[in-house]
Design a protein around this motif. Structure first.
Motif, PDB file in Angstrom:
ATOM      1  N   GLU A   1       0.089  -2.825   7.426  1.00  0.00           N
ATOM      2  CA  GLU A   1      -1.358  -2.650   7.286  1.00  0.00           C
ATOM      3  C   GLU A   1      -1.988  -3.940   6.760  1.00  0.00           C
TER       4      GLU A   1
ATOM      5  N   THR B   1      -6.199  -0.613  -1.704  1.00  0.00           N
ATOM      6  CA  THR B   1      -5.742   0.730  -2.025  1.00  0.00           C
ATOM      7  C   THR B   1      -4.642   0.685  -3.077  1.00  0.00           C
TER       8      THR B   1
ATOM      9  N   LYS C   1      -1.587   2.872  -4.170  1.00  0.00           N
ATOM     10  CA  LYS C   1      -0.781   4.022  -3.764  1.00  0.00           C
ATOM     11  C   LYS C   1       0.357   4.204  -4.756  1.00  0.00           C
TER      12      LYS C   1
ATOM     13  N   ALA D   1       2.849  -0.561   4.275  1.00  0.00           N
ATOM     14  CA  ALA D   1       1.845  -1.340   3.535  1.00  0.00           C
ATOM     15  C   ALA D   1       1.826  -2.779   4.035  1.00  0.00           C
TER      16      ALA D   1
ATOM     17  N   ARG E   1       2.336   4.419  11.775  1.00  0.00           N
ATOM     18  CA  ARG E   1       1.707   5.510  11.032  1.00  0.00           C
ATOM     19  C   ARG E   1       2.339   6.884  11.266  1.00  0.00           C
TER      20      ARG E   1
ATOM     21  N   ARG F   1      -5.577  -1.149   2.955  1.00  0.00           N
ATOM     22  CA  ARG F   1      -5.426  -0.214   4.062  1.00  0.00           C
ATOM     23  C   ARG F   1      -6.309  -0.665   5.217  1.00  0.00           C
TER      24      ARG F   1
ATOM     25  N   LYS G   1      -8.539   0.100   7.783  1.00  0.00           N
ATOM     26  CA  LYS G   1      -9.328   1.223   8.282  1.00  0.00           C
ATOM     27  C   LYS G   1      -9.873   0.901   9.663  1.00  0.00           C
TER      28      LYS G   1
END
Lengths: 87, 290
Positions: free
Chosen positions: B237, B186, B188, B234, B43, B176, B178
């Motif tokens: 994740e 998500t 994007k 991505a 990240r 994503r 969380k």
């Protein structure tokens, strides 16, 4: 303002270094450069080469493969394509 | 009513299933830790990259801005990249992503846009091929472990489609991560590069940026790399979300199997008891008749 430079070295996999140091030397595409605290904002692409982090009397050396250096008033961030510490 | 032997077999079979789901849960939990670390580790790079691009984007404007940043000025041809995992048994993880992507694709098609699809992960390919088989231009496997090289292959495919003028807008669907209990499907936007809300250009305190090489050259290198990093993160994740989701799903399955075993065991014992009572009555009444 402190006399230390906030430096972080991140590769896509992880953050390799984060902390306050005296000086960081790196190899930019248009020449090697060193960054001290309170450097002017500056952004450059990096060549494959070494990044030397100096703090106090000691130095840590990272070998990086391409990337970017971004100097802001908050400090220096190097985004390396890949990076390993030389031991 | 089922015979005692049938019920014994059923209990044994549920117990065997429970052992499997329990094992899968523990494997997922172990892998989750590692993939969560990997996702978290990636990240800082992605967010710093976004910040750097936000800085640069503030500097270049108008016609000089690269197309990857500003777009082609059209949104007629859309590329949708759908990233899921290769494997299932993870609750609604994959179907949530696919559903979000499918809604998006249908909405775009209804607006008269041309849609092409790239799938990443076997679980994206199967359901989408059924519905949009002719739209899929490429498909990849997610792989056992996301690697930069795998992301690079996908990203360069996307870049090539864009550079050759075949698509105008690229969006990426993934989940994503969380938290362990929350993975959010998500959407994007990759091209034009979206400067995420909240990534303000850094306050330079009056000083001007110096660029080596010049802004536009720097952007030309940075943007493809950003694409690569976005795809990579991505995938990371997704991987973490997949294991979290699988762990939760298998935990549920193990618990359900436990409930089933309990219910079956009670039923089994009752039936056995009833049979014994019945046999006793038969013996006693037989003895009385003598």
């Amino acid at each position: 303002m402190s006399g230390k430079l906030h430096f972080s070295l991140v590769s896509p996999e992880r953050e390799l270094f984060a902390g306050n140091v005296d000086q960081v030397d790196a190899a930019g595409v248009e020449g090697d450069f060193g960054v001290l605290a309170n450097h002017a904002p500056f952004m450059t692409a990096l060549k494959t080469g070494v990044v030397t982090v100096r703090d106090g009397g000691s130095a840590r050396v990272f070998e990086i493969e391409g990337g970017f250096a971004d100097v802001t008033p908050d400090g220096l961030t190097i985004l390396a394509e890949s990076a390993v510490e030389r031991v | 009513m089922a015979s005692l032997k049938e019920m014994r077999n059923r209990i044994a079979s549920v117990k065997a299933t429970q052992k499997i789901t329990k094992a899968m849960q523990m494997v997922a939990a172990a892998k989750l830790r590692r993939s969560q670390d990997a996702a978290m580790g990636a990240r800082p790079y992605a967010s710093r990259m976004a910040a750097a691009i936000a800085n640069l984007a503030a500097g270049v404007s108008g016609d000089s801005a690269p197309k990857m940043l500003a777009g082609t000025g059209s949104d007629q041809r859309q590329l949708v990249v759908v990233a899921t995992s290769d494997r299932g048994l993870a609750g609604g993880f994959n179907s949530n992503i696919v559903r979000a992507a499918r809604d998006h694709i249908v909405a775009l098609t209804n607006e008269g846009k041309t849609v092409s699809i790239i799938t990443v992960g076997k679980k994206a390919l199967a359901p989408l091929r059924r519905q949009f088989g002719d739209k899929i231009v490429a498909s990849y496997e997610a792989g056992a472990k996301p690697s930069l090289d795998a992301a690079l292959a996908i990203a360069s495919d996307i870049a090539e489609l864009f550079e050759s003028g075949q698509v105008d807008v690229v969006s990426l669907f993934y989940s994503r991560f969380k938290s362990v209990v929350q993975q959010i499907p998500t959407n994007k936007r990759l091209i034009p590069a979206s400067v995420e809300a909240g990534t303000e250009p850094i306050d330079l305190k009056g000083a001007a940026y110096e660029y080596e090489p010049a802004e536009d050259e720097l952007l030309d290198v940075l943007l493809p790399r950003n694409l690569n990093v976005q795809v990579f993160s991505a995938m990371l994740e997704n991987q973490a979300g997949f294991y979290a989701s699988q762990m939760a799903a298998m935990d549920n399955a193990t618990r359900n199997a436990g409930d089933m075993i309990k219910a079956y065991t009670i039923q089994y014992n009752r039936t056995r008891q009833a049979q014994i009572t019945k046999e006793l009555i038969e013996i006693i009444s037989g003895a009385e008749a003598l």
